[in-house]
Design an enzyme around this catalytic site. Sequence first.
Site, PDB file in Angstrom:
ATOM      1  N   LEU A  87       0.842  -1.374  -0.099  1.00  0.00           N
ATOM      2  CA  LEU A  87      -0.002   0.019  -0.246  1.00  0.00           C
ATOM      3  C   LEU A  87       0.895   1.138  -0.025  1.00  0.00           C
ATOM      4  CD1 LEU A  87      -1.810  -1.748   1.383  1.00  0.00           C
ATOM      5  CD2 LEU A  87      -3.281  -0.383   2.210  1.00  0.00           C
ATOM      6  N   ASP A 136      -9.265   3.198  -8.334  1.00  0.00           N
ATOM      7  CA  ASP A 136      -9.835   3.045  -9.595  1.00  0.00           C
ATOM      8  C   ASP A 136      -9.122   4.402 -10.252  1.00  0.00           C
ATOM      9  OD1 ASP A 136     -10.297   5.567  -7.459  1.00  0.00           O
ATOM     10  OD2 ASP A 136     -12.246   6.008  -8.092  1.00  0.00           O
ATOM     11  N   GLU A 137      -8.613   5.524  -9.764  1.00  0.00           N
ATOM     12  CA  GLU A 137      -8.404   6.675 -11.118  1.00  0.00           C
ATOM     13  C   GLU A 137      -7.686   6.395 -11.833  1.00  0.00           C
ATOM     14  OE1 GLU A 137      -6.643  10.744  -9.016  1.00  0.00           O
ATOM     15  OE2 GLU A 137      -7.890   9.671  -6.937  1.00  0.00           O
ATOM     16  N   TYR A 160      -0.619  11.001 -10.655  1.00  0.00           N
ATOM     17  CA  TYR A 160      -0.339  10.339  -9.581  1.00  0.00           C
ATOM     18  C   TYR A 160      -0.955   8.600 -10.228  1.00  0.00           C
ATOM     19  CZ  TYR A 160      -3.209   7.570  -6.421  1.00  0.00           C
ATOM     20  OH  TYR A 160      -4.015   6.298  -4.987  1.00  0.00           O
ATOM     21  N   GLY A 300      -6.302  17.675 -14.314  1.00  0.00           N
ATOM     22  CA  GLY A 300      -6.067  16.659 -13.268  1.00  0.00           C
ATOM     23  C   GLY A 300      -6.826  16.170 -12.779  1.00  0.00           C
ATOM     24  N   HIS A 301      -8.216  16.750 -12.058  1.00  0.00           N
ATOM     25  CA  HIS A 301      -9.284  16.578 -10.715  1.00  0.00           C
ATOM     26  C   HIS A 301     -10.267  16.196 -12.085  1.00  0.00           C
ATOM     27  CE1 HIS A 301      -6.735  17.793  -7.829  1.00  0.00           C
ATOM     28  NE2 HIS A 301      -6.347  18.883  -8.398  1.00  0.00           N
TER      29      HIS A 301
END
Length: 343
Positions: A87, A136-137, A160, A300-301
């Site tokens: 993680l 999920d991203e 990310y 990016g969001h």
Amino acid sequence: MKKVLITGGAGFISHHLIAFLIQNTDWEIISLDRLDYSGNLNRLDDILSQFNDDFKGRVRLVFHDLKAEINPLVKKEIGDVDYILHLAAGSHVDRSIKYPLEFVMDNVVGTCNILNFAKEIHEKNGLERFLYFSTDEVFGPAPIGINYKENDRYNSTNPYSASKAGGEELAVAYENTYSLPIYITHTMNVFGERQHPEKYIPMCIKKIRDGEPVTIHSDTKKKVPGSRHYIHAEDVASAVYFLLTKKIENDINWGNAKCPKFNIVGAEELDNLELAKLIAQYQNKELKFNLVDFHSSRPGHDLRYSLSGDKMKQLGWTPNISVKDRIKQVVDWSLLNSKWIEY
Ligand SMILES: NC(=O)c1ccc[n+]([C@@H]2O[C@H](COP(=O)([O-])OP(=O)(O)OC[C@H]3O[C@@H](n4cnc5c(N)ncnc54)[C@H](O)[C@@H]3O)[C@@H](O)[C@H]2O)c1
């Protein structure tokens, strides 16, 4: 007694996972962490304080930064393990937009270093499972009506998610090349007690408590708020435990993938305005808010992420407490333990 190595053990999700495993198994737990700005040993101390010394004695801490290979001394500290749950990662999207290389080092190079360690253990003793904790991203924004399935294509919209997809693909390669027994999980937005106060839910709890307006991400017309399937960290821990301990039959069609992937998803989709309203209601406070077109000002969001949880449901796992009850639990706890939401 089984031994499990959890990387990023002082992080938000891992500390809930450690508490879950302490309560539900007799396993020995080794946490490996470098304790950066998001890692906090006080989390572990706080959550483990509810257990007696026999329970707490099953957790060991190893300090290491996974940007570097795991050297013989650190290997000795860790010892042999049956499971590795990976993680540790840079997890903050804004920071990844500012420092992309840092995220490649932590999330791609770091994953390669832990996979190399896993390979060595597997060749020596046989590892039972390596679990790569993805997000999920990696699938990018989900249009209304779309819930991505486990083996859908990647479509990263920020460094990310690209670095998490890079680590994920390395994990797939290690299963195919070296026959490492790997599972990959994609988890949607996780919340819970002791989450970093910069994250949406703790930030919302604090702002509403203090009578300040909450900023809510929306579409360009400032009409539709962003939405997620939120899931409590303890429910994530129960899903991980389920995957580690349930015998999953091979006759299930994984879409010809050798490295099975599992979406761990909250049962209900909530938009960020609904969520803020609930948090206000549970505090008996008025909600002040501004809808902001976040994506235009900060690319990016993404407005909406969504995964299908059907596969885990078919296997027999779903969260057993509703997300609304979990949100109430976290609001009540945070108001009583307010140092965790101050920033
Ligand atoms: N929080 C979420 O909503 C969410 C959703 C999906 C997936 N994930 C994934 O779950 C994992 C944990 O997320 P979190 O929110 O608990 O993160 P977190 O930021 O709270 O914790 C990450 C931990 O990893 C450690 N770490 C980071 N880089 C390291 C390195 N190079 N070497 C050793 N330790 C290192 C940090 O010190 C910290 O303790 C991450 O892999 C993240 O990508 C998180």
